[in-house]
Scaffold this motif. Structure first.
Motif, PDB file in Angstrom:
ATOM      1  N   SER A  35       0.375  -0.874  -0.075  1.00  0.00           N
ATOM      2  CA  SER A  35       0.292  -0.293  -0.175  1.00  0.00           C
ATOM      3  C   SER A  35       0.511   1.313  -0.436  1.00  0.00           C
ATOM      4  CB  SER A  35      -0.683   0.093   1.385  1.00  0.00           C
ATOM      5  OG  SER A  35      -0.203   0.250   2.009  1.00  0.00           O
ATOM      6  N   MET A  36       0.029   2.186  -0.455  1.00  0.00           N
ATOM      7  CA  MET A  36       1.192   3.498  -0.596  1.00  0.00           C
ATOM      8  C   MET A  36       0.080   4.708   0.123  1.00  0.00           C
ATOM      9  SD  MET A  36       4.066   3.531  -1.501  1.00  0.00           S
ATOM     10  CE  MET A  36       4.467   4.835  -2.407  1.00  0.00           C
ATOM     11  N   TRP A  37      -0.538   4.672   0.739  1.00  0.00           N
ATOM     12  CA  TRP A  37      -1.885   5.508   1.207  1.00  0.00           C
ATOM     13  C   TRP A  37      -0.731   6.800   2.311  1.00  0.00           C
ATOM     14  CZ3 TRP A  37      -6.579   5.866   0.658  1.00  0.00           C
ATOM     15  CH2 TRP A  37      -7.419   4.430   0.635  1.00  0.00           C
ATOM     16  N   MET A  38      -1.208   8.181   2.114  1.00  0.00           N
ATOM     17  CA  MET A  38      -0.839   8.784   2.712  1.00  0.00           C
ATOM     18  C   MET A  38      -1.854   9.704   2.839  1.00  0.00           C
ATOM     19  SD  MET A  38       2.175  10.913   3.277  1.00  0.00           S
ATOM     20  CE  MET A  38       2.049  11.614   4.356  1.00  0.00           C
ATOM     21  N   ASN A  39      -2.621   9.885   3.791  1.00  0.00           N
ATOM     22  CA  ASN A  39      -2.968  11.153   4.658  1.00  0.00           C
ATOM     23  C   ASN A  39      -3.194  11.432   5.802  1.00  0.00           C
ATOM     24  OD1 ASN A  39      -5.515   9.520   5.651  1.00  0.00           O
ATOM     25  ND2 ASN A  39      -6.394   9.142   3.096  1.00  0.00           N
ATOM     26  N   LEU A  40      -4.083  11.674   6.652  1.00  0.00           N
ATOM     27  CA  LEU A  40      -3.426  11.709   8.408  1.00  0.00           C
ATOM     28  C   LEU A  40      -4.362  10.893   8.755  1.00  0.00           C
ATOM     29  CD1 LEU A  40      -4.376  16.112   8.615  1.00  0.00           C
ATOM     30  CD2 LEU A  40      -2.272  14.766   8.544  1.00  0.00           C
ATOM     31  N   GLY A  41      -4.873  10.433   8.731  1.00  0.00           N
ATOM     32  CA  GLY A  41      -5.970   8.957   9.269  1.00  0.00           C
ATOM     33  C   GLY A  41      -7.160   8.874   9.711  1.00  0.00           C
ATOM     34  N   LEU A  56     -10.539   7.225   7.647  1.00  0.00           N
ATOM     35  CA  LEU A  56     -10.537   8.274   6.672  1.00  0.00           C
ATOM     36  C   LEU A  56     -11.357   8.580   5.389  1.00  0.00           C
ATOM     37  CD1 LEU A  56     -10.253  11.151   7.612  1.00  0.00           C
ATOM     38  CD2 LEU A  56      -8.027  11.790   6.259  1.00  0.00           C
ATOM     39  N   LEU A  57     -10.985   7.599   4.495  1.00  0.00           N
ATOM     40  CA  LEU A  57     -12.216   7.841   3.597  1.00  0.00           C
ATOM     41  C   LEU A  57     -13.838   6.778   4.049  1.00  0.00           C
ATOM     42  CD1 LEU A  57     -12.516   8.243  -0.136  1.00  0.00           C
ATOM     43  CD2 LEU A  57     -11.349   5.815   0.359  1.00  0.00           C
ATOM     44  N   ASP A  58     -13.657   6.377   4.056  1.00  0.00           N
ATOM     45  CA  ASP A  58     -14.799   6.339   4.411  1.00  0.00           C
ATOM     46  C   ASP A  58     -15.008   7.117   5.575  1.00  0.00           C
ATOM     47  OD1 ASP A  58     -14.196   3.443   3.322  1.00  0.00           O
ATOM     48  OD2 ASP A  58     -14.145   2.165   5.695  1.00  0.00           O
ATOM     49  N   GLN A  59     -15.196   7.595   6.445  1.00  0.00           N
ATOM     50  CA  GLN A  59     -15.937   8.390   6.923  1.00  0.00           C
ATOM     51  C   GLN A  59     -16.340   9.635   6.456  1.00  0.00           C
ATOM     52  OE1 GLN A  59     -16.533   8.573  10.424  1.00  0.00           O
ATOM     53  NE2 GLN A  59     -16.223   5.856  10.562  1.00  0.00           N
ATOM     54  N   VAL A  60     -15.154   9.878   5.182  1.00  0.00           N
ATOM     55  CA  VAL A  60     -15.964  11.234   4.096  1.00  0.00           C
ATOM     56  C   VAL A  60     -16.795  10.880   3.552  1.00  0.00           C
ATOM     57  CG1 VAL A  60     -15.178  12.844   2.145  1.00  0.00           C
ATOM     58  CG2 VAL A  60     -13.467  12.135   4.688  1.00  0.00           C
ATOM     59  N   LEU A  61     -17.118   8.966   2.909  1.00  0.00           N
ATOM     60  CA  LEU A  61     -18.177   8.949   2.402  1.00  0.00           C
ATOM     61  C   LEU A  61     -19.497   8.641   2.908  1.00  0.00           C
ATOM     62  CD1 LEU A  61     -16.346   8.113   0.480  1.00  0.00           C
ATOM     63  CD2 LEU A  61     -17.308   7.159  -0.552  1.00  0.00           C
TER      64      LEU A  61
END
Length: 341
Positions: A35-41, A56-61
């Protein structure tokens, strides 16, 4: 074996201990990483970096009501079409995850194809988004993201996914191919929804978010969902803001992008969004403590395998201290923002 014996005899006892300790981990690391994720989480239920980034992506959606609280896509009619423009995609991990989201659909299908023995229409599953366009400004990341998507298990069922290298902050600079990949016609609210996703990226946009927000509303007729950084209300002290301004200079991030909730709301309203359809959700407590703790502990873990002390980890060590400052003082807050067209 002869070479290793020579190296062993030519080193001091401490160096020999290092050579035959754990630092051969470097020979076992998968390249590229899985994986190459890059956000604050979003760190509420995890201490694992990729898991936090995906959360974090899931929480936005979830905040946009596209996923339910369990992270499952909400139900839609088969007549409903969802289109997504995703800006700041990095190396494509969020793209692959998005393309893997499935939604339950009901109605609008032929009974002879999707009905049970009694003729009742059965629920179906399909990709959450009918089309996906991702943008990153870094060429090597765009190429890497394309490769990740093509090699993912979701690629065959998401042939409409497209990745572009472009400056998302300046829609006027987008080439014809990118613009034509996005629908310019106002969507029917009954059958179509256009969305802009900006995951942990908008505060980098230079000179501001305003051109993208205006283009998103007036040309794409799209709703916005984002994770972004804001200033608290009331604003921090003069000295705290001065320090933040200095840090922004080093990070290459426009200090003017750090707005209060009221100022951010005004920016969205000026772009054309309805005040009554704007949502702010503060998730700071589940972001900054987690990412600061993870970065600060990561150096020690890597040192145990002879991989610590690299230039890259020193850079992230500084970031860890910054996030820890934000966690302790609340000088900067992490918000999910949703603005419906």
């Amino acid at each position: 074996m002869h070479l290793l014996s020579f190296l062993r005899k030519s080193k001091t006892s401490n160096e020999t201990s290092s050579l035959y300790g754990l630092d051969h981990a470097a020979l076992n690391l998968p390249v590229p990483p899985p994986s190459m994720w890059m956000n604050l989480g979003y760190w509420k239920d995890t201490t694992d970096f990729p898991t936090a980034c995906a959360a974090l992506l899931d929480q936005v959606l979830i905040t946009a009501s596209l996923l339910d609280e369990n992270g499952d896509a909400t139900s839609h009619s088969t007549e409903k079409r969802l289109r997504l423009l995703d800006v700041g995609i990095g190396c494509g991990d969020q793209s692959v995850r998005i393309l893997g989201y499935k939604r339950r659909m009901h109605g609008g299908v032929a009974a002879n194809d999707n009905s049970d023995l009694d003729g009742n229409i059965k629920d179906m599953t399909a990709p959450l988004f009918d089309s996906y366009v991702g943008i990153t400004s870094i060429p090597v990341q765009a190429q890497f993201a394309k490769q990740r998507i093509e090699s993912s298990k979701h690629s065959q069922s998401n042939l409409r996914a497209q990745i572009f290298c472009a400056d998302a902050a300046n829609p006027l600079s987008w080439d014809t191919k990118l613009k034509t990949s996005l629908s310019a016609a106002p969507p029917s609210h009954e059958t179509e929804e256009n969305w802009l996703l900006a995951l942990d990226t908008l505060y980098h946009f230079s000179p501001s978010r305003a051109p993208l927000f205006k283009y998103t509303h007036s040309t794409l007729h799209a709703s916005i969902m984002a994770f972004d950084l804001l200033l608290p209300t009331p604003k921090p002290s003069f000295w705290a803001r001065l320090l933040l301004r200095i840090l922004c200079l080093f990070a290459g991030t426009p200090y003017t992008n750090f707005l209060t909730q009221d100022e951010y709301t005004a920016l969205l309203v000026d772009a054309g969004y309805d005040l009554s359809k704007i949502i702010f959700r503060d998730i700071s407590d589940d972001v900054f403590h987690g990412i600061a703790g993870y970065i600060n502990s990561r150096e020690e873990v890597l040192k145990a395998y002879g991989l610590g002390g690299s230039k890259g980890m020193k850079k992230y060590g500084g970031a860890g201290k910054l996030f820890g400052w934000w966690a302790r003082t609340g000088v900067v807050k992490g918000f999910i923002i949703v603005a419906r067209a």
